[in-house]
Design a protein around this motif. Structure first.
Motif, PDB file in Angstrom:
ATOM      1  N   UNK A  34      38.286  49.478  39.918  1.00  0.00           N
ATOM      2  CA  UNK A  34      39.508  48.951  39.298  1.00  0.00           C
ATOM      3  C   UNK A  34      39.203  48.506  37.875  1.00  0.00           C
ATOM      4  N   UNK A  35      40.118  48.831  36.979  1.00  0.00           N
ATOM      5  CA  UNK A  35      39.945  48.521  35.561  1.00  0.00           C
ATOM      6  C   UNK A  35      41.231  47.932  35.005  1.00  0.00           C
ATOM      7  N   UNK A  36      41.083  47.188  33.915  1.00  0.00           N
ATOM      8  CA  UNK A  36      42.246  46.671  33.213  1.00  0.00           C
ATOM      9  C   UNK A  36      42.985  47.813  32.520  1.00  0.00           C
ATOM     10  N   UNK A  37      44.324  47.807  32.603  1.00  0.00           N
ATOM     11  CA  UNK A  37      45.119  48.839  31.964  1.00  0.00           C
ATOM     12  C   UNK A  37      46.504  48.299  31.637  1.00  0.00           C
ATOM     13  N   UNK A  38      47.206  49.011  30.763  1.00  0.00           N
ATOM     14  CA  UNK A  38      48.555  48.627  30.383  1.00  0.00           C
ATOM     15  C   UNK A  38      49.521  49.047  31.482  1.00  0.00           C
ATOM     16  N   UNK A  39      50.437  48.140  31.817  1.00  0.00           N
ATOM     17  CA  UNK A  39      51.351  48.371  32.931  1.00  0.00           C
ATOM     18  C   UNK A  39      52.788  48.155  32.464  1.00  0.00           C
ATOM     19  N   UNK A  40      53.660  49.056  32.841  1.00  0.00           N
ATOM     20  CA  UNK A  40      55.100  48.912  32.586  1.00  0.00           C
ATOM     21  C   UNK A  40      55.829  48.984  33.919  1.00  0.00           C
ATOM     22  N   UNK A  41      56.551  47.911  34.254  1.00  0.00           N
ATOM     23  CA  UNK A  41      57.274  47.836  35.513  1.00  0.00           C
ATOM     24  C   UNK A  41      58.748  47.551  35.262  1.00  0.00           C
ATOM     25  N   UNK A 291      47.342  44.063  29.803  1.00  0.00           N
ATOM     26  CA  UNK A 291      46.143  44.169  30.628  1.00  0.00           C
ATOM     27  C   UNK A 291      46.456  43.687  32.036  1.00  0.00           C
ATOM     28  N   UNK A 292      46.266  44.560  32.992  1.00  0.00           N
ATOM     29  CA  UNK A 292      46.531  44.214  34.385  1.00  0.00           C
ATOM     30  C   UNK A 292      45.678  45.085  35.291  1.00  0.00           C
ATOM     31  N   UNK A 293      45.347  44.528  36.456  1.00  0.00           N
ATOM     32  CA  UNK A 293      44.630  45.291  37.474  1.00  0.00           C
ATOM     33  C   UNK A 293      45.631  45.903  38.430  1.00  0.00           C
ATOM     34  N   UNK A 294      45.492  47.198  38.681  1.00  0.00           N
ATOM     35  CA  UNK A 294      46.369  47.876  39.632  1.00  0.00           C
ATOM     36  C   UNK A 294      45.540  48.507  40.738  1.00  0.00           C
ATOM     37  N   UNK A 295      46.091  48.461  41.945  1.00  0.00           N
ATOM     38  CA  UNK A 295      45.447  49.128  43.081  1.00  0.00           C
ATOM     39  C   UNK A 295      46.480  50.015  43.758  1.00  0.00           C
ATOM     40  N   UNK A 339      42.179  37.844  43.373  1.00  0.00           N
ATOM     41  CA  UNK A 339      41.421  38.424  44.482  1.00  0.00           C
ATOM     42  C   UNK A 339      40.486  39.530  44.072  1.00  0.00           C
ATOM     43  N   UNK A 340      40.721  40.156  42.924  1.00  0.00           N
ATOM     44  CA  UNK A 340      39.874  41.241  42.432  1.00  0.00           C
ATOM     45  C   UNK A 340      39.517  41.010  40.977  1.00  0.00           C
ATOM     46  N   UNK A 341      38.387  41.593  40.580  1.00  0.00           N
ATOM     47  CA  UNK A 341      37.965  41.552  39.189  1.00  0.00           C
ATOM     48  C   UNK A 341      37.761  42.968  38.679  1.00  0.00           C
ATOM     49  N   UNK A 342      37.932  43.129  37.383  1.00  0.00           N
ATOM     50  CA  UNK A 342      37.696  44.441  36.775  1.00  0.00           C
ATOM     51  C   UNK A 342      36.260  44.860  37.006  1.00  0.00           C
TER      52      UNK A 342
END
Length: 388
Positions: A34-41, A291-295, A339-342
Motif C-alpha cells: 500500500x502506498x500514498x496516492x491522490x484520491x478523488x471520491x 495523499x491517502x492509503x487505499x486498499x 490501521x495501516x502504514x504506507x
C-alpha cells in the motif's frame, strides 16, 4: 459373491495405484504494497427540489370564482391576474362607503359654518364661551367621522381590488384545485394555486451531525466550511446528471433531534426550467485527497461491523489487522484512515481462505491472474490442477 469380492479388490488397488493423494491447496496468494496516492471520491445525498419562491396564492376576500385566467404550468409575471372573484357585493360596499364619505363631508361643512357663526357671536359677547366650545367639539367629532368614512372607503376599494387575485412574483403556476363557481375564502384549507419562481432552484439534502462537526472543525467554522465546499452536481430521478453545477449556499442552524441530521441547501441555476419544484434527486459532493492509503475492497473482510485485512510479515506469515475506512468509496477501493502504514504489504485475494499466522507464498496480482488462466485452460484440456 466371488465376483463382488474381486471387483472390490480391483477398485482398492486402483485407488492406491492412481494419484497417491488429492491435490494440496495452493499457498499462492496475491499481495500488494500500500502506498500514498491522490484520491478523488464522490458522496451522494438524497435531495428534494424547491423553487427559490414557492408562493401559496390565497384569496383575501371570500366569494365565488367567476374567472380562472391561467392554466396549470403557465409562466406568469408579477402582477398578472390569475383569478377573479365575484365583485357584486364588494362593488356595492364601495358605493355605500362613498355615500358615507359624502354624508360625513356635508356634516363637517355644515358644522364649520356653525362654528364660524358661534365664533362671531362669541366675539360680540352674545353667547357664552361654553356654547362656542360645544360647537367646536361637535366639529371635531364630525371630522373624526369623516376620517372613519374615508378609511372604510379605502378598505372597501381594497376588497374590490382583491377580487382580482394577482401573482406576487414571476413563476410557474402549480396545481389549481378550484375552478369557476367554487366558493373560496382566506381561511380555506388549500391555496388557489402555487406560483414557483424556478429561475433558480434550492436543492435540500441532509448531512449527519458527525460529518458536519468534522467539516466545520477542519475549516474553522460554518462559513468557512461552506466556502471550502466544491461545486456539486445533481443526479435527477431518471439517473441523468443535470448539466449545470451548483453551490452549497446554506446550512441549517438546527439539528433534527429525531434523525441527528442537519439540513443543507445547494443552489442551481434553472434558466431552462428543467428542474421542477417538488422533484427529487441526489446531490453529489466531490472530495479530493492529495495523499491517502487505499486498499481493494476484496482485500477486506468484516467481523462484527469491523473491517480487517491480512498483513504480510517478513517471515511470509500473515497477521490479522483491524482498519478503519471512510464511508465514501468508489465501489472498488476503501480509503484507510487508520490501521495501516504506507509500505506495508497486504493480501488482496482469497482472504476468506486465510487464518492468522498462516504461511503463504506471496505473488503479484499479475502472477495470480496467470495462474487462474492456466487453471482454466487445464480444465478445458480435462486435466486436474497440478497434473502435467
Amino acid at each position: 459373491m466371488k465376483k463382488i469380492a474381486y471387483l472390490a479388490l480391483a477398485l482398492t488397488l486402483c485407488a492406491c495405484g492412481g494419484s497417491n493423494t488429492m491435490p494440496e491447496a495452493s499457498k499462492d496468494f496475491a499481495v500488494e504494497k500500500v502506498q500514498m496516492e491522490k484520491v478523488s471520491l464522490t458522496t451522494s445525498y438524497p435531495a428534494t427540489l424547491k423553487g427559490v419562491q414557492d408562493i401559496e396564492i390565497r384569496p383575501k376576500v371570500a366569494g365565488h370564482i367567476v374567472q380562472v385566467l391561467v392554466d396549470e404550468g403557465d409562466f406568469v409575471r408579477a402582477g398578472q391576474p390569475l383569478f377573479v372573484i365575484d365583485k357584486v357585493q364588494y362593488e356595492a360596499a364601495v358605493r355605500q362607503a362613498e355615500a358615507s364619505v359624502n354624508v360625513a363631508k356635508a356634516n363637517v361643512n355644515t358644522q364649520r359654518l356653525t362654528v364660524d357663526n358661534k365664533k362671531y357671536l362669541f366675539d360680540k359677547q352674545i353667547i357664552s364661551e361654553y356654547d362656542y366650545n360645544v360647537a367646536r367639539n361637535q366639529l371635531a367629532s364630525l371630522e373624526a367621522q369623516l376620517q372613519q368614512a374615508n378609511a372604510a372607503l379605502i378598505s372597501a376599494r381594497n376588497n374590490l381590488d382583491f377580487c382580482t387575485v394577482k401573482s406576487p412574483a414571476n413563476g410557474v403556476v402549480g396545481t389549481i384545485p378550484y375552478r369557476v363557481g367554487s366558493l373560496v375564502s382566506s381561511s380555506g384549507a388549500q391555496p388557489l394555486t402555487t406560483v414557483s419562481n424556478m429561475n433558480q432552484m434550492y436543492v435540500y439534502f441532509s448531512m449527519t451531525e458527525k460529518q458536519l462537526l468534522a467539516m466545520t472543525r477542519a475549516q474553522g467554522g460554518v462559513t468557512a466550511a461552506i466556502d471550502s465546499l466544491p461545486e456539486v452536481q445533481l443526479v435527477l430521478a431518471d439517473g441523468s446528471t443535470y448539466e449545470k453545477t451548483g453551490r452549497v449556499t446554506a446550512i441549517s442552524g438546527v439539528i433534527d433531534t429525531q434523525t441527528g441530521a442537519v439540513q443543507m441547501r445547494a443552489t442551481f441555476d434553472n434558466a431552462g426550467h428543467v428542474l421542477r419544484s417538488g422533484g427529487a434527486g441526489n446531490v453529489l459532493i466531490p472530495m479530493s485527497m492529495t495523499e491517502a492509503l487505499q486498499v481493494p475492497q476484496n482485500a477486506t473482510y468484516d467481523i462484527q461491523d469491523k473491517k480487517y485485512v491480512y498483513v504480510l510479515g517478513s517471515d511470509k506469515k500473515v497477521q490479522q489487522r483491524e482498519i478503519t475506512v471512510l464511508s465514501q468509496h468508489n465501489g472498488q477501493k476503501y480509503v484507510v484512515t487508520s490501521g495501516l502504514k504506507a509500505g506495508e504489504t497486504i493480501v488482496v485475494e482469497g482472504v476468506n481462505q486465510l487464518r492468522a499466522g498462516q504461511e503463504i507464498n506471496p505473488i503479484t496480482p499479475a502472477q495470480s491472474a496467470q495462474n487462474r488462466e492456466k487453471a482454466k485452460q487445464a480444465l478445458k484440456d480435462g486435466k486436474m490442477p497440478g497434473e502435467n
